[in-house]
Write an enzyme that holds these catalytic residues in place. Structure first.
Site, PDB file in Angstrom:
ATOM      1  N   GLY A  17       0.784  -1.228   0.000  1.00  0.00           N
ATOM      2  CA  GLY A  17       0.000   0.000   0.000  1.00  0.00           C
ATOM      3  C   GLY A  17       0.818   1.281   0.000  1.00  0.00           C
ATOM      4  N   ARG A  70     -14.836 -15.632 -10.245  1.00  0.00           N
ATOM      5  CA  ARG A  70     -14.411 -14.220 -10.296  1.00  0.00           C
ATOM      6  C   ARG A  70     -15.632 -13.294 -10.301  1.00  0.00           C
ATOM      7  NH1 ARG A  70      -9.774 -12.230 -11.366  1.00  0.00           N
ATOM      8  NH2 ARG A  70      -8.967 -14.186 -12.154  1.00  0.00           N
ATOM      9  N   ILE A  97      -7.502  -9.528 -11.542  1.00  0.00           N
ATOM     10  CA  ILE A  97      -8.103  -9.091 -12.804  1.00  0.00           C
ATOM     11  C   ILE A  97      -9.589  -8.881 -12.542  1.00  0.00           C
ATOM     12  CG2 ILE A  97      -8.667  -9.818 -15.154  1.00  0.00           C
ATOM     13  CD1 ILE A  97      -6.001 -11.388 -15.107  1.00  0.00           C
ATOM     14  N   LEU A  98     -10.107  -7.754 -12.991  1.00  0.00           N
ATOM     15  CA  LEU A  98     -11.529  -7.463 -12.781  1.00  0.00           C
ATOM     16  C   LEU A  98     -12.338  -7.989 -13.966  1.00  0.00           C
ATOM     17  CD1 LEU A  98     -11.033  -3.864 -11.399  1.00  0.00           C
ATOM     18  CD2 LEU A  98     -11.926  -5.817 -10.108  1.00  0.00           C
ATOM     19  N   HIS A 114       0.730   0.779 -13.162  1.00  0.00           N
ATOM     20  CA  HIS A 114       1.441  -0.429 -13.605  1.00  0.00           C
ATOM     21  C   HIS A 114       2.933  -0.104 -13.719  1.00  0.00           C
ATOM     22  CE1 HIS A 114       1.919  -4.298 -15.531  1.00  0.00           C
ATOM     23  NE2 HIS A 114       2.707  -3.702 -16.412  1.00  0.00           N
TER      24      HIS A 114
HETATM   25  C1  GAR Z   1       3.240  -1.211  -7.555  1.00  0.00           C
HETATM   26  O1  GAR Z   1       4.552  -1.267  -8.041  1.00  0.00           O
HETATM   27  C2  GAR Z   1       2.248  -1.262  -8.692  1.00  0.00           C
HETATM   28  O2  GAR Z   1       2.708  -0.631  -9.845  1.00  0.00           O
HETATM   29  C3  GAR Z   1       2.129  -2.747  -8.908  1.00  0.00           C
HETATM   30  O3  GAR Z   1       2.109  -3.287  -7.615  1.00  0.00           O
HETATM   31  C4  GAR Z   1       2.910  -2.478  -6.763  1.00  0.00           C
HETATM   32  C5  GAR Z   1       2.110  -2.183  -5.505  1.00  0.00           C
HETATM   33  O4  GAR Z   1       2.892  -1.523  -4.546  1.00  0.00           O
HETATM   34  N1  GAR Z   1       0.939  -3.070  -9.628  1.00  0.00           N
HETATM   35  C6  GAR Z   1       0.887  -4.000 -10.578  1.00  0.00           C
HETATM   36  O5  GAR Z   1       1.835  -4.677 -10.884  1.00  0.00           O
HETATM   37  C7  GAR Z   1      -0.464  -4.137 -11.243  1.00  0.00           C
HETATM   38  N2  GAR Z   1      -0.335  -4.862 -12.460  1.00  0.00           N
HETATM   39  P1  GAR Z   1       2.218  -0.858  -3.268  1.00  0.00           P
HETATM   40  O6  GAR Z   1       1.297  -1.922  -2.650  1.00  0.00           O
HETATM   41  O7  GAR Z   1       3.379  -0.559  -2.373  1.00  0.00           O
HETATM   42  O8  GAR Z   1       1.467   0.352  -3.719  1.00  0.00           O
END
Ligand code: GAR
Length: 197
Positions: A17, A70, A97-98, A114
């Site tokens: 988060g 899902r 995935i939604l 992303h």
């Molecule tokens: C982030 O790097 C985000 O870009 C990636 O998950 C991480 C979450 O970090 N998301 C994906 O790969 C979605 N395809 P966080 O929980 O510390 O924000």
């Protein structure tokens, strides 16, 4: 931005988060005119839930393990979100995935971050692929979510130069730092565009 009602955000997480934290911090700093109406995690152990609680934001765990299909999970998610009347659904490391039905319900109102310069490297293990391919440039993308994974219209990107000294860990951390600046800015930019449309 004064006089414009804060945008109501529902933030979906699965883990640490840190992007949620960046959004909380940007709201507190007054650089993002928004309010987080709820944080939902599919993972009961997500540290992001603690971050939200520290900021007095209502949290909910909706564990995907309790749903076989899902579509059933996404229907429950929709029912959970509805009373909060979010303007935008913010995916912040939400590793699910939604379904097309959920995406259609919130069409044009779901944003994702992303860790790659889309359309390069949709899906997982983006940093590994950048290093394996010897890319000179890497970064992150905020985009609208459509039914096709990581393919929706791009809202904003941030880029960095890959260093010869970069390791998987250093690259991951550097992209993460970029994300923390990019995501609040992209949400504000998207919100401004919604208002002026
Ligand atoms: C982030 O790097 C985000 O870009 C990636 O998950 C991480 C979450 O970090 N998301 C994906 O790969 C979605 N395809 P966080 O929980 O510390 O924000």
């Amino acid at each position: 931005m004064s006089g414009v009602a804060p945008l109501r955000l529902a933030v979906l997480i699965s883990g640490n988060g840190s992007n949620l934290q960046a959004i909380i911090d940007a709201i507190a700093a007054g650089t993002l005119n928004a309010t987080i109406v709820c944080v939902v995690s599919n993972n009961p152990d997500a540290y992001g839930l603690e971050r939200a609680q520290q900021a007095n934001i209502p949290t909910h765990v909706l564990n995907h393990r309790n749903y076989k299909q899902r579509e059933d999970y996404d229907a429950a998610l929709q029912s959970l979100l509805e009373p909060f009347q979010p303007h935008l659904i913010i995916l912040a490391g939400f590793m699910r995935i939604l379904s097309p039905g959920f995406v259609a319900t919130y069409a044009g109102r779901i944003l994702n971050i992303h860790p790659s310069l889309l359309p390069k490297y949709p899906g997982l293990n983006t940093h590994e692929q950048v290093l394996a391919n010897g890319d000179k440039e890497h970064g992150c993308t905020v985009h609208l979510v459509t039914a096709d994974l990581d393919q929706g219209p791009i809202i904003k990107q941030a880029r960095l130069t890959v260093l010869t000294s970069d390791t998987l860990e250093s690259l991951k951390q550097r992209v993460h730092s970029l994300e923390h600046t990019l995501y609040p800015q992209a949400i504000q930019q998207f919100s401004d565009q919604l208002i002026t449309k």
